[in-house]
Write an enzyme that holds these catalytic residues in place. Structure first.
Site, PDB file in Angstrom:
ATOM      1  N   GLU A  59       0.881  -1.295   0.142  1.00 40.78           N
ATOM      2  CA  GLU A  59      -0.099  -0.112  -0.045  1.00 40.78           C
ATOM      3  C   GLU A  59       0.846   1.276   0.077  1.00 40.78           C
ATOM      4  O   GLU A  59       0.357   2.215  -0.632  1.00 40.78           O
ATOM      5  CB  GLU A  59      -0.830   0.155   1.309  1.00 40.78           C
ATOM      6  N   ASP A  60       1.934   1.369   0.764  1.00 41.76           N
ATOM      7  CA  ASP A  60       2.706   2.472   1.062  1.00 41.76           C
ATOM      8  C   ASP A  60       4.058   2.606   0.430  1.00 41.76           C
ATOM      9  O   ASP A  60       4.638   3.576   0.655  1.00 41.76           O
ATOM     10  CB  ASP A  60       2.827   2.913   2.468  1.00 41.76           C
TER      11      ASP A  60
END
Length: 178
Positions: A59-60
């Protein structure tokens, strides 16, 4: 190197230079360490603990599911994928989907979601982002409670610990600033 140490080292490299949103600007690894420690506290196995370290990498960070699968295998990667929000969606839509998808989480993903929300609830209460007014912090706590309430098969002691963390966070919001 065992899978947990390998996951910790991988996550540290992937999140290098990232900080939490809060005013304290904690290195992001502090969040991952907290989530992993909570998973251990609640009796997670090594696959779930490894996924705790890795839960935000897709996600990051510039990490793919394929990369995780090659290094950590299918089970760890499947847990990370279950916990990964689609950053192509708006923030409100991602939050809505977390609530909708919570009842379908696997036991390992449900436990990690509780651990992740506990860490975030603590951070919102103790060191919130400077641009988050009380109303936004309170709304976050309410949303986190809704997500956790919908998770299946969460061990009672983990759910109770989340409830205690949530209560402490709500009390902190009611205290006047120092």
């Amino acid at each position: 190197m065992d899978i947990i140490d390998q996951a910790k080292a991988f996550a540290a490299r992937a999140h290098q230079g990232q900080v939490r949103k809060g005013a304290a600007r904690e290195p992001y690894i502090v969040h991952l360490e907290e989530v992993a420690a909570l998973a251990i506290r609640f009796g997670a196995d090594e696959t779930v603990i490894a996924a705790a370290w890795l839960h935000d990498t897709i996600e990051d960070c510039a990490v793919t599911a394929h990369e995780l699968r090659v290094i950590f295998g299918d089970e760890v990667t499947a847990l990370v994928e279950e916990l990964t929000d689609d950053k192509g969606l708006s923030a409100p839509e991602r939050k809505r989907r977390q609530v909708l998808n919570a009842p379908r989480k696997s036991p390992g993903a449900a436990l990690l979601k509780v651990c992740d929300k506990m860490s975030n609830v603590r951070a919102v209460a103790e060191t919130p982002p400077l641009d988050w007014p009380l109303s936004r912090r309170a709304a976050y706590l309410d949303w986190a409670e809704t997500v956790v309430a919908a998770l299946p098969g969460v061990p009672h002691h983990a759910r109770a610990a989340f409830g205690e963390a949530l209560e402490r966070a709500r009390q902190a919001l009611m205290e006047p600033p120092a």
